[in-house]
Design a protein around this motif. Structure first.
Motif, PDB file in Angstrom:
ATOM      1  N   HIS A 223       0.827  -1.203   0.000  1.00  0.00           N
ATOM      2  CA  HIS A 223       0.000   0.000   0.000  1.00  0.00           C
ATOM      3  C   HIS A 223       0.867   1.261   0.000  1.00  0.00           C
ATOM      4  O   HIS A 223       0.538   2.256  -0.661  1.00  0.00           O
ATOM      5  N   GLU A 257      -2.633  -9.178  -5.788  1.00  0.00           N
ATOM      6  CA  GLU A 257      -4.041  -8.999  -6.160  1.00  0.00           C
ATOM      7  C   GLU A 257      -4.841  -8.396  -5.007  1.00  0.00           C
ATOM      8  O   GLU A 257      -5.678  -7.509  -5.210  1.00  0.00           O
ATOM      9  N   GLN A 258      -4.579  -8.854  -3.815  1.00  0.00           N
ATOM     10  CA  GLN A 258      -5.278  -8.322  -2.648  1.00  0.00           C
ATOM     11  C   GLN A 258      -4.981  -6.844  -2.451  1.00  0.00           C
ATOM     12  O   GLN A 258      -5.880  -6.046  -2.165  1.00  0.00           O
ATOM     13  N   LEU A 260      -4.196  -4.704  -4.705  1.00  0.00           N
ATOM     14  CA  LEU A 260      -4.664  -3.876  -5.817  1.00  0.00           C
ATOM     15  C   LEU A 260      -6.173  -3.778  -5.915  1.00  0.00           C
ATOM     16  O   LEU A 260      -6.696  -3.048  -6.766  1.00  0.00           O
ATOM     17  N   GLN A 261      -6.889  -4.468  -5.070  1.00  0.00           N
ATOM     18  CA  GLN A 261      -8.349  -4.501  -5.167  1.00  0.00           C
ATOM     19  C   GLN A 261      -9.005  -3.118  -5.216  1.00  0.00           C
ATOM     20  O   GLN A 261      -9.962  -2.921  -5.968  1.00  0.00           O
ATOM     21  N   PRO A 262      -8.530  -2.124  -4.436  1.00  0.00           N
ATOM     22  CA  PRO A 262      -9.212  -0.819  -4.470  1.00  0.00           C
ATOM     23  C   PRO A 262      -8.961  -0.014  -5.739  1.00  0.00           C
ATOM     24  O   PRO A 262      -9.610   1.011  -5.948  1.00  0.00           O
ATOM     25  N   GLN A 268      -4.913  -1.197 -12.360  1.00  0.00           N
ATOM     26  CA  GLN A 268      -4.503  -2.588 -12.203  1.00  0.00           C
ATOM     27  C   GLN A 268      -3.818  -3.096 -13.469  1.00  0.00           C
ATOM     28  O   GLN A 268      -2.813  -3.816 -13.397  1.00  0.00           O
TER      29      GLN A 268
END
Length: 287
Positions: A223, A257-258, A260-262, A268
C-alpha cells in the motif's frame, strides 16, 4: 492509459541450471532453489495466472548470463525482454554492448549491488557511474537491487542518472521483520519522488521470516508503494523461483491482487503489465 491491448507480464523472474559455484548466493538453507528452473517449468504457472509472458532477469554476474537469457528469449517468444549483466566498470563496456546490439529482447541490465561489501562505495565509483551513463545513453533500463539501508545512497545515485528509466527491485527490500513501515517509508519516499524511477512489486514474500514460517504483515508495504509511486510506475514481478522459498507462485500473485483490489481497472492493468511494457519498450500496449 487504455488497458484494452495491454499485455499481462510477470516483470521479474529467473532461469538457471544450478551449480553451487555459479550461484554462491543460494545458500545451504535454500534447498528449494538448488535445482534447475527453465522456461518449461514457468510456462504452466504463467498460464494459470493469466500472464502473456515475462521478463527474465540476471541471477549471475557474468556476461555469459546475458548470452544465456538471450538464447532462451530466442527460443521462447513469450520471454518478452531480458535484463542482463555487464561489467559497468570495464574499459571494454562499449565493445560488450556492441556484441549485443542485434539482440532486440535485451532491454536492461542489473548488478547485484546488495551483495557488495559496501554498496554505497560502488555507487560512488567513477567508472561504475560512467558505465551507467553509457547504458542510459543507449536506451537501456537499469535495475537497482539494494536493501533498505542503502536507499538514501541509491536516491543520490539515481538523481545523477536521469537520462532513462531506472527500476527499483523488490521495493528496496524493506526489513519487514522489524515491522516498522514508517521508517522504511521515510527512506523510500525521496527515491519514489524521482519521476524516472519505477518500482517492482516483487520479492516481498522472501523478506519475511520464511525460514521459521513466522509471518509478518506485508500489505502495508504494498500500500505504501502504491501511495508513493502510483500505478504508472509500479509493476508486478513474481521473483520466481526465489519466491518458492516462502510461497508458491499463485500465492505470490494473490498477495499483490489483494493489495490492488481498491484500484481502477486501468491502474490494475498498468501494474500487471502496462508499466513494464512502457518502461522496457515492449510492444503490446497502447501508448
Amino acid at each position: 492509459m487504455s488497458s484494452r491491448h495491454s499485455l499481462r507480464l510477470d516483470a521479474h523472474q529467473h532461469f538457471w541450471r544450478y551449480d553451487a559455484a555459479s550461484y554462491p548466493w543460494i545458500t545451504h538453507d535454500m534447498p528449494r532453489l538448488r535445482g534447475d528452473f527453465q522456461p518449461a517449468d514457468l510456462r504452466p504457472l504463467l498460464d494459470r495466472a493469466g500472464f502473456d509472458g515475462c521478463i527474465a532477469v540476471q541471477a549471475r554476474g557474468c556476461p555469459s548470463e546475458t548470452d544465456h537469457l538471450l538464447h532462451l528469449a530466442g527460443q521462447y517468444p513469450w520471454v518478452r525482454a531480458v535484463v542482463g549483466w555487464a561489467d559497468l566498470r570495464s574499459i571494454t563496456l562499449e565493445a560488450s554492448l556492441e556484441r549485443w546490439v542485434q539482440a532486440s529482447t535485451l532491454r536492461g541490465f542489473r548488478h547485484q549491488l546488495q551483495d557488495e561489501p559496501v554498496p554505497a562505495t560502488l555507487m560512488q565509483d567513477a567508472a561504475f557511474n560512467r558505465g551507467l551513463s553509457t547504458l542510459q545513453g543507449k536506451g537501456y533500463v537499469y535495475e537497482v537491487l539494494i536493501k533498505a539501508r542503502d536507499l538514501p545512497a541509491a536516491t543520490q545515485w539515481c538523481q545523477h542518472h536521469d537520462r532513462h528509466h531506472l527500476v527499483l527491485d523488490h521495493l528496496g527490500k524493506p526489513d519487514v521483520r522489524a515491522r516498522d513501515v514508517q521508517a522504511w517509508r521515510q527512506q523510500l519516499a525521496p527515491l519514489a519522488a524521482l519521476p524516472h524511477v519505477s518500482c517492482k512489486l516483487s520479492g516481498l514474500m522472501t523478506e519475511a521470516d520464511w525460514q521459521t514460517g513466522h509471518s509478518a504483515p506485508l500489505l502495508p508495504y504494498l500500500h505504501t508503494a502504491l501511495e508513493l509511486f502510483g500505478a504508472d510506475r509500479l509493476m508486478f514481478g513474481s521473483d520466481w523461483p526465489v519466491c518458492l522459498l516462502a510461497s508458491e507462485y499463485a500465492g505470490t500473485c494473490a498477495l499483490v491482487e489483494q493489495a490492488l483490489q481498491p484500484l481502477s481497472a486501468s491502474e490494475q492493468a498498468a501494474i500487471w503489465g502496462g508499466t513494464a511494457c512502457r518502461v522496457y519498450g515492449i510492444e503490446g500496449v497502447n501508448p
